[in-house]
Design a protein around this motif. Sequence first.
Motif, PDB file in Angstrom:
ATOM      1  N   ALA A  97       0.821  -1.114  -0.059  1.00 32.20           N
ATOM      2  CA  ALA A  97       0.067   0.018   0.002  1.00 32.20           C
ATOM      3  C   ALA A  97       0.898   1.226   0.148  1.00 32.20           C
ATOM      4  CB  ALA A  97      -0.782   0.082   1.081  1.00 32.20           C
ATOM      5  N   SER A  98       0.584   2.268  -1.043  1.00 31.40           N
ATOM      6  CA  SER A  98       1.717   3.413  -0.926  1.00 31.40           C
ATOM      7  C   SER A  98       0.975   4.563  -1.562  1.00 31.40           C
ATOM      8  CB  SER A  98       2.516   2.817  -1.908  1.00 31.40           C
ATOM      9  OG  SER A  98       3.788   3.950  -2.356  1.00 31.40           O
ATOM     10  N   GLY A  99       1.250   5.843  -1.057  1.00 29.72           N
ATOM     11  CA  GLY A  99       0.612   6.822  -1.642  1.00 29.72           C
ATOM     12  C   GLY A  99       1.569   7.460  -2.929  1.00 29.72           C
ATOM     13  N   TYR A 100       2.861   6.929  -3.058  1.00 28.61           N
ATOM     14  CA  TYR A 100       3.355   7.294  -4.362  1.00 28.61           C
ATOM     15  C   TYR A 100       4.883   6.373  -4.519  1.00 28.61           C
ATOM     16  CZ  TYR A 100       6.814   9.734  -7.494  1.00 28.61           C
ATOM     17  OH  TYR A 100       7.683   9.954  -8.652  1.00 28.61           O
ATOM     18  N   LEU A 101       4.525   5.536  -5.441  1.00 33.89           N
ATOM     19  CA  LEU A 101       5.679   4.460  -5.762  1.00 33.89           C
ATOM     20  C   LEU A 101       6.561   5.080  -6.977  1.00 33.89           C
ATOM     21  CD1 LEU A 101       4.572   1.074  -5.557  1.00 33.89           C
ATOM     22  CD2 LEU A 101       6.122   2.194  -3.932  1.00 33.89           C
ATOM     23  N   GLU A 102       7.956   5.469  -6.504  1.00 34.83           N
ATOM     24  CA  GLU A 102       8.804   5.662  -7.572  1.00 34.83           C
ATOM     25  C   GLU A 102       8.836   4.515  -8.397  1.00 34.83           C
ATOM     26  OE1 GLU A 102      12.570   7.671  -7.037  1.00 34.83           O
ATOM     27  OE2 GLU A 102      11.614   8.483  -5.158  1.00 34.83           O
ATOM     28  N   PRO A 103       8.915   4.626  -9.942  1.00 33.23           N
ATOM     29  CA  PRO A 103       8.798   3.581 -10.921  1.00 33.23           C
ATOM     30  C   PRO A 103      10.020   2.632 -10.611  1.00 33.23           C
ATOM     31  CG  PRO A 103       8.943   5.690 -12.102  1.00 33.23           C
ATOM     32  CD  PRO A 103       8.946   6.117 -10.666  1.00 33.23           C
ATOM     33  N   LYS A 104      11.332   2.854 -10.078  1.00 36.61           N
ATOM     34  CA  LYS A 104      12.362   2.073  -9.727  1.00 36.61           C
ATOM     35  C   LYS A 104      12.058   1.303  -8.803  1.00 36.61           C
ATOM     36  CE  LYS A 104      15.776   4.126  -8.153  1.00 36.61           C
ATOM     37  NZ  LYS A 104      17.009   5.091  -7.912  1.00 36.61           N
ATOM     38  N   THR A 105      11.373   1.952  -7.719  1.00 38.95           N
ATOM     39  CA  THR A 105      11.098   1.052  -6.431  1.00 38.95           C
ATOM     40  C   THR A 105       9.856  -0.033  -6.867  1.00 38.95           C
ATOM     41  OG1 THR A 105      11.005   3.001  -5.234  1.00 38.95           O
ATOM     42  CG2 THR A 105      10.230   1.200  -4.073  1.00 38.95           C
ATOM     43  N   LYS A 106       8.899   0.202  -7.753  1.00 39.10           N
ATOM     44  CA  LYS A 106       7.978  -0.436  -8.076  1.00 39.10           C
ATOM     45  C   LYS A 106       8.563  -1.667  -8.930  1.00 39.10           C
ATOM     46  CE  LYS A 106       3.205  -1.042  -9.980  1.00 39.10           C
ATOM     47  NZ  LYS A 106       1.967  -0.314 -10.024  1.00 39.10           N
ATOM     48  N   THR A 107       9.658  -1.408  -9.868  1.00 37.37           N
ATOM     49  CA  THR A 107      10.101  -2.580 -10.564  1.00 37.37           C
ATOM     50  C   THR A 107      10.646  -3.672  -9.672  1.00 37.37           C
ATOM     51  OG1 THR A 107      10.633  -0.826 -12.234  1.00 37.37           O
ATOM     52  CG2 THR A 107      11.752  -2.764 -12.252  1.00 37.37           C
ATOM     53  N   LYS A 108      11.436  -3.121  -8.573  1.00 37.96           N
ATOM     54  CA  LYS A 108      12.199  -3.880  -7.727  1.00 37.96           C
ATOM     55  C   LYS A 108      11.232  -4.538  -6.984  1.00 37.96           C
ATOM     56  CE  LYS A 108      16.324  -1.117  -6.815  1.00 37.96           C
ATOM     57  NZ  LYS A 108      17.104  -0.446  -5.894  1.00 37.96           N
ATOM     58  N   MET A 109       9.842  -4.444  -6.630  1.00 35.41           N
ATOM     59  CA  MET A 109       8.927  -4.917  -6.014  1.00 35.41           C
ATOM     60  C   MET A 109       8.452  -6.112  -6.809  1.00 35.41           C
ATOM     61  SD  MET A 109       7.232  -2.315  -3.447  1.00 35.41           S
ATOM     62  CE  MET A 109       8.065  -2.030  -1.903  1.00 35.41           C
ATOM     63  N   LEU A 110       8.132  -5.864  -8.096  1.00 28.54           N
ATOM     64  CA  LEU A 110       7.773  -6.807  -9.043  1.00 28.54           C
ATOM     65  C   LEU A 110       8.638  -7.988  -9.153  1.00 28.54           C
ATOM     66  CD1 LEU A 110       6.024  -4.274 -11.812  1.00 28.54           C
ATOM     67  CD2 LEU A 110       4.955  -5.975 -10.063  1.00 28.54           C
ATOM     68  N   ASP A 111       9.831  -7.660  -9.095  1.00 26.92           N
ATOM     69  CA  ASP A 111      11.032  -8.356  -9.116  1.00 26.92           C
ATOM     70  C   ASP A 111      10.852  -9.398  -8.032  1.00 26.92           C
ATOM     71  OD1 ASP A 111      11.659  -7.488 -11.605  1.00 26.92           O
ATOM     72  OD2 ASP A 111      13.385  -6.271 -11.034  1.00 26.92           O
ATOM     73  N   ALA A 112      10.597  -8.780  -6.889  1.00 25.95           N
ATOM     74  CA  ALA A 112      10.592  -9.440  -5.788  1.00 25.95           C
ATOM     75  C   ALA A 112       9.450 -10.730  -5.828  1.00 25.95           C
ATOM     76  CB  ALA A 112      10.482  -8.858  -4.440  1.00 25.95           C
ATOM     77  N   GLY A 113       8.615 -10.350  -6.845  1.00 25.56           N
ATOM     78  CA  GLY A 113       7.335 -11.339  -6.635  1.00 25.56           C
ATOM     79  C   GLY A 113       6.105 -10.848  -6.114  1.00 25.56           C
ATOM     80  N   VAL A 114       6.183  -9.443  -5.954  1.00 29.86           N
ATOM     81  CA  VAL A 114       4.956  -8.929  -5.379  1.00 29.86           C
ATOM     82  C   VAL A 114       3.729  -8.603  -6.658  1.00 29.86           C
ATOM     83  CG1 VAL A 114       3.894  -7.028  -4.192  1.00 29.86           C
ATOM     84  CG2 VAL A 114       6.176  -7.773  -3.582  1.00 29.86           C
ATOM     85  N   GLU A 115       2.532  -9.355  -6.379  1.00 31.64           N
ATOM     86  CA  GLU A 115       1.619  -9.122  -7.378  1.00 31.64           C
ATOM     87  C   GLU A 115       0.521  -8.093  -7.073  1.00 31.64           C
ATOM     88  OE1 GLU A 115       0.483 -13.003  -7.957  1.00 31.64           O
ATOM     89  OE2 GLU A 115       2.365 -13.543  -9.057  1.00 31.64           O
TER      90      GLU A 115
END
Lengths: 145, 1241
Positions: A97-115
């Motif tokens: 849950a986030s108010g603002y995700l920087e694209p870089k951060t989001k990429t990393k999370m996706l990489d970590a398997g977060v859906e």
Amino acid sequence: MQRMSERSYSENRGQRYGTILVVEDEKQMLHLLQKVLSRHGWQVLGASDGEQAIEVYHNEKLRIDVVLLDVGLPKVAGLQVLSKIKAENPDVRVVIASGYLEPKTKTKMLDAGVEHFVTKPYVLDEVIQTIQSLIENNRVTAEDL
Amino acid sequence: MGDGDTEISSVRVVGIGASAGGIDALREFFEATPADTGLAFVVIQHLDPNQPSHMADLLSRYTGMKVAAVEHSQKVRADHVYTIPPNKFIFLKEGKLHPTEAVKRDGLKMPIDFFLRSLAEEQRENAIAVLFSGSGSDGTLGIREIRGLAGLVIVQDPKTAQFDSMIEHALATGMVDYALPVRQIPGSILQYVGQHSTAQSSRPDSEVTQDGITVILDLLASQTKSDFRCYKPTTIHRRIQRRMGLNGINDIADYYRFLSEHPDEVAKLSKDMLIGVTSFFRDPEAFEELRDKVIAPLVQQKHNSDPLRTWVAGCATGEEAYSIAILLREEMARARKSFKLQVFASDIDPEALKGAREGIFPESIAADLSEERLTRFFIRQDDTYRVDKQVREAITFAPHNVLLDPPFFNMELISCRNLLIYIEPEVQKKVLDRFAFALRPGGYLFLGKSENPMEQSDVFEPIAKSSRIFRRNPSASVPIGGFAPRAQAPAVFPASPERPRPIKLSDLNQQVLLKHFNASIVLVDEHGEIRHFYGPTHRYLSHSFGDASLSLFEMADSRHSPRLRVALERAARENATVRLEVLKFSRDDATGSVNVTVMPIMERNSGTRLFAVIFEDTGAPVRGAPASTQETELHHDTLVARLEAENEALKEEIQETIDGFQTTHEEFTAANEEVLAINEELQSTNEELVSSKEELQSVNEELITTNNLLNDKIEELGKINDDLANFLNSSEVGTIFLDRKFCIRRFTPSAAQFMSVLSLDVGRPVSHFSNKFIDTDLVAIADRVLKTLIPVEKEVHTSDGLWYMMRCLPYRSLKDVIDGVVFTFTDVTRLKRSEEAMQEASDYAKNIIHTTREALVVLDPELKIVSANRAFYETFRVAPEDTENRLIYDLGNRQWDIPELRELLEEILPTNSVVQDFEVKHDFPSIGSKVMCLNARRVYSRERKEIRLILLAITDITERRRIEQRHEFSHELEQKGSEGTGELKPAQSDLLQDVKQRIKLEDQLRQAQKMESMGNLASGIAHDLNNILNIIQNYTSVLEHGDDSEQIQESVTAITETTKRGAALVQQLLTLARKTETKLESINANDLIQELSRLLKETFPRNIELVLDLDPSLPPVMADSNQITQVLLNLCVNARDAMPDGGKLTLKTGVVAGKNLEEYLESEGYVSITVTDTGLGMDENLQSRIFEPFFTTKGIGQGTGLGLAVVYGIVRSHDGFIHVESKPMHGTTFRLYFPVASAEK
């Protein structure tokens, strides 16, 4: 939208199975989430910063089904918390849950398997449904096996 | 060799003297000498004192014997040859050869004499001397001593010698036994030695020998004027043996025959007998004593009118007589007396006297005489010395035999040295009696070393026993006379032992009867006592009146008694029959003549000697008939005849009495002689002991002295050693002494700091020890120093980081011999460190000076430029070579000769040590008009006594002033513009426009950058706003569905608070983003920081902890608050970006003194603002570039790279500083300093 939430409040009332760890640094928001989710029938554990989140997860990981994780956290940032609990349990189910995700951060999370992501400001029902689906999916998977 | 003779048991030594031309002779001699002679040879040469002698090497080529130089005392060994070392003398004593210092007299050295004398004394008659070619007269005195003590002297035949003067001198003495070609000398020596030892083996006291000696002496007495029968048999025997040896005769009887056939040998023997040892001042101590105790007093007492009478008996060649005469003359001169000197010098050898009278002596006597005496009493004649005429004339030389001739008389001093020792004791006594007679009462007798008038101790009292000086006791009676007439020389009678024995008288009688019958016979003993009568003895014998007597002489006719007595005594003495013919007897009236025969009856068993006195009547006189007729005829004749007969008889009786007396005397003297001999021996032993004792004492004293000296030296050495050790230890200089083999000789304890040595390691090679020095090979260094003798000095460091100054020097001993090396190690670590520190500091300072952008000039007190930095040269476009060491005013065509600068340097600075911000405006021909801000400072020497340097910092503030002026100008313009621009000229308007444009641009740039910073906050703002919205939204939905008032109340409260929070955030953003006018005002940095922190807390990631550490008493600064906030925001954003994984951001304020920042900022205070993160940090390369415009570490599109350049610009425009400090992975700290606003402003 209002209907959905109304319905969900009525339908979901009563005892459900599952334990949720809520990580949220805004105290007022954490309070509200704990109240709503436990009323929904889940066991709710709370943490208001990254450090606490890691500790709680470590202690309770066997019964925690879903982690609701805020990204901007004091002490230990959300991304780091994510990698820690992933290390404890690779199959952990996380909702970011986030108010603002920087694209870089989001990429990393996706990489970590977060859906599953919910964006602030969110509607509580959306959060509950997401958690609900994760818990049920898990169960289905177990039955399939 | 000899049996029992101790002197022979030592090796016989042949002393060989050789000088110029002697080498050939020596070679020949040794080539002819077998190597096993049993003799030792000592070669004495005149050598160059300064050259080492190769004699030993040389000789060893010619002989099989061992050859050695006598460098030290050594025992003489048979079949060895010894040579003399240069500049030394050698002498023989107690079977050992000793080297000694050379003695020089009158410029001459007499090593041959010196040695031969010692040889003579040591070996006496066994000594052998050989002289070879040589010049001078060395050896002459030596052979005289040898011969004097019956040794053998052989010289090289002078015809075969290269230089014959040495030999001729020797021959002139008449003391040479042989003069032979060199090749024959060894043979003759060996022959002599062989014969000599055989002859010596014959016992001197054997009867044969005794008889031989007696006959030889008789022969001598008859053929020469010399009678040696009174000499001691041992002396005589020795001399005869010597002659026998020389003539190759073994048997004494043979020698007797030889003598009888060779009259010249008789003369030689006689001469040999007479040879005595003599020299000038023989026994110098004795002569000194004689001078002090006898001569000096005698001379003192003497009146000038009286002569002083002295007798030198047995003067031989005169040395003794001259010595005494010299002493007398010396003392006379000293006492200033001028009486007449009468010195009688006598000897029995007329030849010797002849020489003595001449008074000519070889130059070698210089060894016995002091220089003073030589010059005073001798005249040099060629290579001889002649006694001064005055001395010679004082002496009367006369042939005289002390034993026979009447003595001189009224003498005050008699000197008779070394004569008595040769003669028999009883004769000695006689001689002494004569001396006593010859001496005046109180006169003195001077005897030889081993002579002593023992028996005459009542007559002669010793006054100096050691030197044998005696004084005639004036009160003692002196026997007068006692001189035998010359013809009646006393003979030597061996005393025959007599023992009374029982006799069978009847047997004896029977014997007599067999021969004489019908005879009147009485048997008498040797005293004339009648033991037995036989026959009609009454006819010849009668009783006299008085006491009864059986004495033949009393009973016989008194006229005949003397004759009978003589006859009996002669019979007794000669042991032969004595016949007295025709003795007239008258009995009653009858007269008759009778022949009397006295016949000794030789006892078979050596019993009592008896004599038969046989009276035979002569009816008719057989032979004496005429006498008998005469007697009857002439009474007168008869009377005369009788008287004559009586007289004759008396004479005979007297003679017999004398003889008898003498016989008895002989016996006594024989006994006495023995006693004397023993005594003599004892005395000489005693003397030897005394002298040995004295020697020992003196040696002991010397030893004690030497020992004390040594002790002192040892103590001194010990002290020096202690001092040295303490010095070495206290110096703390590690010192190692190595010997030539690089073994440790000594080291100081400090050396243990770098080398693992212990005291027991002394003597071990230094290479065995490890040391802490890096890249230092001690052995190689030592080797080099030892080879080149050039000291090495080097700084070395150890593995534990210490530095030493190593020095290696050659070790020089006292004698300047290089005997190893010395290492010293001085700890210079501190020096080294401070040197390094200084170097570093200097480099540091230099770098700072050259890096700084301000132009810096260093001046000396005379205002000459010592140095300037790069900024100076660049700014003012001058070259270093045109600058240094020149007066500042003279630089670049005197373009620095600025009145204001002069004022500053010459008036203001001397009264103030520091001048700050002194503005000077000047038109430089090269670079145009400049406004400079000068900061100057005097640098004092450490004691602050004199000015060492002047530092001058020049800041070009031309641009700053220009901008400020533009600001003012534009402000003015604006004002004027608002008032109306009509009066402005168009050109001015253009310029104004241009300036305005530039200022605007600058502001816009800053604003743009501020926006960029805020953009950096955007994501934070978004996150924050969404969070706010999220709260509001969800509580709103609670309100919508809410049914319980408590829940509603809670939701309303949450929504209200969160809304306020959002509004505040927006307000902060607006405040920050607002473009405001530049405005300097007094502000508090704490306020700005607190305001900014609220924004940062909202917008920075939650994992960044923001810490404020603010000084509550912070003074205000004059600043544009908007610009300062921009500075802080930029720094915080950078810090945030440096901490992607969170961290701590600290903002801190405080006050610092200006001098802590820069040395010249002395008095002012500064407000400091510190921004510290715990992020990634920067390396040095990065740090040096961060203030450059457009430099960024962020990706493209993420930043303009202007942030820190703007920060720098803002800080500098506020007269502030910015410092950065960073360490990779630890974080970065920015420090900002702004001047504290002064109260007036």
